[in-house]
Design a protein around this motif. Structure first.
Motif, mmCIF file in Angstrom:
data_model
loop_
_atom_site.group_PDB
_atom_site.id
_atom_site.type_symbol
_atom_site.label_atom_id
_atom_site.label_comp_id
_atom_site.label_asym_id
_atom_site.label_seq_id
_atom_site.Cartn_x
_atom_site.Cartn_y
_atom_site.Cartn_z
ATOM 1 N N THR A 39 29.567 54.130 36.833
ATOM 2 C CA THR A 39 29.180 55.529 37.076
ATOM 3 C C THR A 39 29.553 56.477 36.439
ATOM 4 N N GLY A 40 30.507 56.456 35.330
ATOM 5 C CA GLY A 40 31.004 57.260 34.414
ATOM 6 C C GLY A 40 32.271 57.976 35.069
ATOM 7 N N PHE A 41 32.719 57.653 36.378
ATOM 8 C CA PHE A 41 33.801 58.220 37.067
ATOM 9 C C PHE A 41 34.986 57.727 36.367
ATOM 10 N N THR A 42 35.952 58.407 35.858
ATOM 11 C CA THR A 42 37.177 58.158 35.319
ATOM 12 C C THR A 42 38.492 58.034 36.249
ATOM 13 N N GLY A 43 38.264 58.518 37.487
ATOM 14 C CA GLY A 43 39.430 58.671 38.450
ATOM 15 C C GLY A 43 40.141 57.307 38.640
ATOM 16 N N SER A 44 41.402 57.355 39.092
ATOM 17 C CA SER A 44 42.260 56.207 39.395
ATOM 18 C C SER A 44 41.946 55.614 40.699
ATOM 19 N N ASN A 45 41.433 56.342 41.649
ATOM 20 C CA ASN A 45 41.087 55.948 42.943
ATOM 21 C C ASN A 45 39.755 56.335 43.521
ATOM 22 N N GLU A 98 28.448 52.373 22.879
ATOM 23 C CA GLU A 98 29.851 51.636 23.022
ATOM 24 C C GLU A 98 30.242 51.198 21.601
ATOM 25 N N LEU A 99 29.409 50.573 20.916
ATOM 26 C CA LEU A 99 29.980 50.281 19.588
ATOM 27 C C LEU A 99 30.402 51.246 18.694
ATOM 28 N N PHE A 100 29.544 52.320 18.672
ATOM 29 C CA PHE A 100 30.208 53.679 18.233
ATOM 30 C C PHE A 100 31.607 53.865 18.518
ATOM 31 N N CYS A 101 31.958 54.088 19.866
ATOM 32 C CA CYS A 101 33.209 54.060 20.194
ATOM 33 C C CYS A 101 34.206 53.261 19.860
ATOM 34 N N LEU A 102 33.691 51.944 19.756
ATOM 35 C CA LEU A 102 34.751 50.596 19.379
ATOM 36 C C LEU A 102 35.089 51.132 17.897
ATOM 37 N N ARG A 103 33.945 51.377 17.223
ATOM 38 C CA ARG A 103 34.505 51.484 15.622
ATOM 39 C C ARG A 103 34.992 52.676 15.325
ATOM 40 N N LYS A 104 34.963 53.873 16.230
ATOM 41 C CA LYS A 104 35.856 55.013 15.796
ATOM 42 C C LYS A 104 37.481 54.679 16.298
ATOM 43 N N ALA A 105 37.410 53.773 17.395
ATOM 44 C CA ALA A 105 38.662 53.474 17.976
ATOM 45 C C ALA A 105 39.501 52.610 16.834
ATOM 46 N N CYS A 142 44.208 52.444 19.492
ATOM 47 C CA CYS A 142 43.970 53.790 19.831
ATOM 48 C C CYS A 142 42.554 53.677 20.834
ATOM 49 N N ILE A 143 42.319 54.769 21.262
ATOM 50 C CA ILE A 143 41.313 54.886 22.353
ATOM 51 C C ILE A 143 40.493 56.165 22.099
ATOM 52 N N PHE A 144 38.987 55.908 21.944
ATOM 53 C CA PHE A 144 38.064 56.860 21.719
ATOM 54 C C PHE A 144 36.895 56.623 22.282
ATOM 55 N N GLY A 145 36.512 57.752 23.468
ATOM 56 C CA GLY A 145 35.554 57.745 24.316
ATOM 57 C C GLY A 145 35.859 56.683 25.438
ATOM 58 N N GLY A 146 37.192 56.408 25.640
ATOM 59 C CA GLY A 146 37.655 55.521 26.715
ATOM 60 C C GLY A 146 37.411 54.063 26.159
ATOM 61 N N TYR A 147 37.158 53.731 24.810
ATOM 62 C CA TYR A 147 36.903 52.302 24.379
ATOM 63 C C TYR A 147 38.441 52.121 23.520
ATOM 64 N N TYR A 148 38.797 51.046 23.312
ATOM 65 C CA TYR A 148 40.064 50.584 22.601
ATOM 66 C C TYR A 148 39.900 49.888 21.420
ATOM 67 N N SER A 149 40.897 49.836 20.833
ATOM 68 C CA SER A 149 40.898 49.215 19.468
ATOM 69 C C SER A 149 42.607 48.629 19.525
ATOM 70 N N GLY A 206 37.171 46.454 24.836
ATOM 71 C CA GLY A 206 36.107 47.315 25.240
ATOM 72 C C GLY A 206 36.730 48.513 26.032
ATOM 73 N N LEU A 207 36.084 48.778 27.197
ATOM 74 C CA LEU A 207 36.822 49.724 28.006
ATOM 75 C C LEU A 207 38.080 49.520 28.474
#
Length: 358
Positions: free
Chosen positions: A32-38, A135-142, A218-225, A293-294
């Motif tokens: 959904t794109g929702f980032t809330g914890s609950n 997603e790959l773009f964000c992973l590369r950036k991270a 690191c994290i970029f756009g929600g994606y991890y390295s 990934g996320l």
């Protein structure tokens, strides 16, 4: 998000699910794109309902589309809402991550309604295996941010700093250059503490002529390295350097063994077999890697039991290590992406040949 929902509904049909209750935070974000914890996400055959409390109403409305946002109140909790939209049938739930209290509440609904609970195992996580171009773009950036942060820390690390000093410098610099935060608690270990695979950065003072292990992301756009490098701060025992070369060879062999259609457990074996020839395999105490990934550590595990097949678009870590208790430890870790040619492409680019600083 619509494509992801479409793929998920196809899976729901395949498993004869009329509804799916999503309780995992990362899976809710993926769909959904929702980032809330609950929140509670209820997916039907033709509708999505995200049930949140008042803290998240506006955020959910801003971050989602094609999803009905419902806000709980003292008179109407999430289960009252859920009962209004579940019209009998099979209700799937995420067996790996559902909180026990939520499961108890869900089970109580079965007593009041004509529904059957169905366990799902990694249903959404398997959809997340294949990364889109965004997603790959964000992973590369991270990964690039992690490379940049590691390069920076090698210019300032010196005897007299504590492990905690180094970890704090990495975290602060990473944020300065664009990371959304540390991927996990940054690991910095020196000397004999490198034999602890997940050593917490401590107040121990780093000495000249010691081995250093740094594991962070690191994290970029929600994606991890996630990257690990082990190096010497000055001169260290030749035994350490020899072991390093053997771990590096094992990592390279594992990466070369990656082929589309092969099983993840086969690349774990490739690394383990290399270390076995040098009688080091008994010191390799964890799996070869994990999905990334996320989440930093996501499905699937890359270990000796993993039956998951390698497919184009997957991303995971390759991180063999050896840990000789009370002496030293070595780990080398990279994030890899399986490209359209079926090759494993390293997203983390920091050099891994033996390195001596100072």
């Amino acid at each position: 998000m619509e494509t992801r929902m479409k793929r998920l509904r196809e899976k729901m049909t395949e498993y004869s699910l009329d509804y799916l209750l999503v309780t995992d935070k990362v899976n809710r974000r993926y769909l959904t794109g929702f980032t809330g914890s609950n929140g509670l996400l209820l997916i039907g055959k033709n509708s999505n309902h995200l049930i949140v409390d008042g803290r998240y109403t506006e955020q959910a409305q801003q971050q989602t589309s094609n999803t009905t946002i419902l806000t709980t109140s003292s008179s109407k909790n999430q289960w009252v809402y859920a009962s209004e939209f579940i019209n009998g049938g099979n209700v799937g739930f995420e067996v790996e991550t559902i909180p026990y209290q939520v499961f108890k509440d869900l089970k109580s609904l079965t007593k009041e309604m004509d529904i059957r609970l169905v366990e799902t195992n990694h249903l959404i996580e398997k959809l997340r295996l294949i990364k889109s171009e965004q997603e790959l773009f964000c992973l590369r950036k991270a990964a690039q941010l992690a490379d940049q942060a590691f390069s920076y820390i090698t210019t300032i690390i010196k005897p007299g700093m504590s492990e905690l000093d180094v970890a704090n410098e990495i975290d602060y610099y990473s944020k300065r250059i664009g990371s959304e935060g540390p991927a996990f608690e940054t690991i910095v270990a020196s000397g004999k503490r490198t034999a602890l695979p997940h050593a917490h950065a401590s107040k121990k003072i780093i000495q000249k002529n010691e081995l250093i292990m740094i594991d962070f992301g690191c994290i970029f756009g929600g994606y991890y390295s996630d990257i690990t490098r082990t190096f010497a701060l000055g001169e260290v025992n030749e035994v350490i350097k020899k072991a390093y070369d053997q771990v590096l060879f094992a990592q390279k062999q594992a990466i070369e063994a990656i082929t589309i259609g092969g099983k993840l457990k086969d690349i774990d074996k490739a690394a383990r077999d290399c270390l076995k020839k040098e009688l080091l395999d008994r010191y390799f105490s964890h799996g070869l890697g994990h999905g990334i990934g996320l989440s930093c550590h996501e499905y699937p595990g890359v270990d000796r039991t993993s039956e998951e097949r390698i497919i184009e678009g997957m991303t995971f870590t390759v991180e063999p290590g050896v840990y000789l208790a009370g002496d030293f430890g070595i780990r080398i870790e990279d994030d890899v992406y399986i490209n359209s040619e079926g090759k494993a492409e390293c997203l983390t680019q920091t050099k891994k040949e033996w390195m001596v600083i100072g």
